[in-house]
Scaffold this motif. Sequence first.
Motif, PDB file in Angstrom:
ATOM      1  N   ALA A  10       0.792  -1.107   0.127  1.00 11.99           N
ATOM      2  CA  ALA A  10      -0.019  -0.091  -0.049  1.00 11.99           C
ATOM      3  C   ALA A  10       0.907   1.256  -0.011  1.00 11.99           C
ATOM      4  CB  ALA A  10      -0.785  -0.034   1.237  1.00 11.99           C
ATOM      5  N   LEU A  11       0.307   2.340  -0.229  1.00  9.24           N
ATOM      6  CA  LEU A  11       0.903   3.680  -0.232  1.00  9.24           C
ATOM      7  C   LEU A  11       0.430   4.706   0.414  1.00  9.24           C
ATOM      8  CD1 LEU A  11       3.281   5.172  -1.710  1.00  9.24           C
ATOM      9  CD2 LEU A  11       1.781   5.650  -3.569  1.00  9.24           C
ATOM     10  N   LEU A  12       0.904   5.451   1.330  1.00  9.46           N
ATOM     11  CA  LEU A  12       0.428   6.680   2.027  1.00  9.46           C
ATOM     12  C   LEU A  12       0.974   7.775   1.424  1.00  9.46           C
ATOM     13  CD1 LEU A  12      -1.306   7.995   4.321  1.00  9.46           C
ATOM     14  CD2 LEU A  12       0.688   7.564   5.785  1.00  9.46           C
ATOM     15  N   VAL A  13       0.364   8.760   1.002  1.00 15.49           N
ATOM     16  CA  VAL A  13       0.768   9.924   0.307  1.00 15.49           C
ATOM     17  C   VAL A  13       0.503  11.200   1.095  1.00 15.49           C
ATOM     18  CG1 VAL A  13       1.058  11.489  -1.643  1.00 15.49           C
ATOM     19  CG2 VAL A  13       1.058   8.986  -2.126  1.00 15.49           C
ATOM     20  N   ARG A  14       1.392  11.785   1.571  1.00 16.06           N
ATOM     21  CA  ARG A  14       1.394  13.239   2.229  1.00 16.06           C
ATOM     22  C   ARG A  14       1.359  14.285   1.198  1.00 16.06           C
ATOM     23  NH1 ARG A  14       4.689  17.338   4.296  1.00 16.06           N
ATOM     24  NH2 ARG A  14       3.796  18.292   6.261  1.00 16.06           N
ATOM     25  N   ALA A  63      10.498   5.268   2.081  1.00 12.42           N
ATOM     26  CA  ALA A  63       9.772   6.659   2.065  1.00 12.42           C
ATOM     27  C   ALA A  63      10.622   7.485   0.979  1.00 12.42           C
ATOM     28  CB  ALA A  63      10.041   7.336   3.454  1.00 12.42           C
ATOM     29  N   ALA A  64      10.004   8.441   0.374  1.00 13.45           N
ATOM     30  CA  ALA A  64      10.390   9.391  -0.947  1.00 13.45           C
ATOM     31  C   ALA A  64       9.839  10.722  -0.443  1.00 13.45           C
ATOM     32  CB  ALA A  64      10.310   8.759  -2.040  1.00 13.45           C
ATOM     33  N   GLU A  65      10.438  11.681  -1.036  1.00 17.82           N
ATOM     34  CA  GLU A  65       9.971  12.996  -0.932  1.00 17.82           C
ATOM     35  C   GLU A  65      10.382  13.777  -2.064  1.00 17.82           C
ATOM     36  OE1 GLU A  65      11.023  17.100   1.626  1.00 17.82           O
ATOM     37  OE2 GLU A  65      12.136  15.312   2.165  1.00 17.82           O
ATOM     38  N   ASP A  66       9.526  14.632  -2.644  1.00 14.52           N
ATOM     39  CA  ASP A  66       9.445  15.500  -3.637  1.00 14.52           C
ATOM     40  C   ASP A  66       9.162  16.730  -3.258  1.00 14.52           C
ATOM     41  OD1 ASP A  66      10.133  13.398  -5.505  1.00 14.52           O
ATOM     42  OD2 ASP A  66       7.698  13.391  -5.918  1.00 14.52           O
ATOM     43  N   GLU A  75       5.092  20.198  -1.390  1.00 13.56           N
ATOM     44  CA  GLU A  75       5.982  19.080  -0.878  1.00 13.56           C
ATOM     45  C   GLU A  75       5.162  17.637  -1.031  1.00 13.56           C
ATOM     46  OE1 GLU A  75       8.114  21.236   2.792  1.00 13.56           O
ATOM     47  OE2 GLU A  75       7.247  19.334   3.385  1.00 13.56           O
ATOM     48  N   VAL A  76       5.469  16.458  -1.624  1.00 14.20           N
ATOM     49  CA  VAL A  76       5.051  15.172  -1.529  1.00 14.20           C
ATOM     50  C   VAL A  76       5.923  14.012  -1.016  1.00 14.20           C
ATOM     51  CG1 VAL A  76       3.848  13.425  -3.171  1.00 14.20           C
ATOM     52  CG2 VAL A  76       3.864  15.748  -3.728  1.00 14.20           C
TER      53      VAL A  76
END
Length: 86
Positions: A10-14, A63-66, A75-76
Amino acid sequence: MDAMVAWEYALLVRRYQGQGRNFHVSFVWYGPDGSRRDVTTYGDTAIAHLNRVGREGWELVAAAEDVNNVQGSTEVHRYHLKRPLA
């Protein structure tokens, strides 16, 4: 021979979107069945969301950040999770 463990993911996106002093934070859950659900009401921090799904057996695996600060701020953060299939 031991049975092989099968996983579901699964994926949680903030998503943080801001302009000056105005900003909006949202959280979206992408389930293993392909569903997409806004889970923002469950908490305003990633830790709150990760603890919630951790109690459901999900484990954070990456975890990854853009970040895009060209105009305002966006920010994602993506939290990739897995758990054994039942």
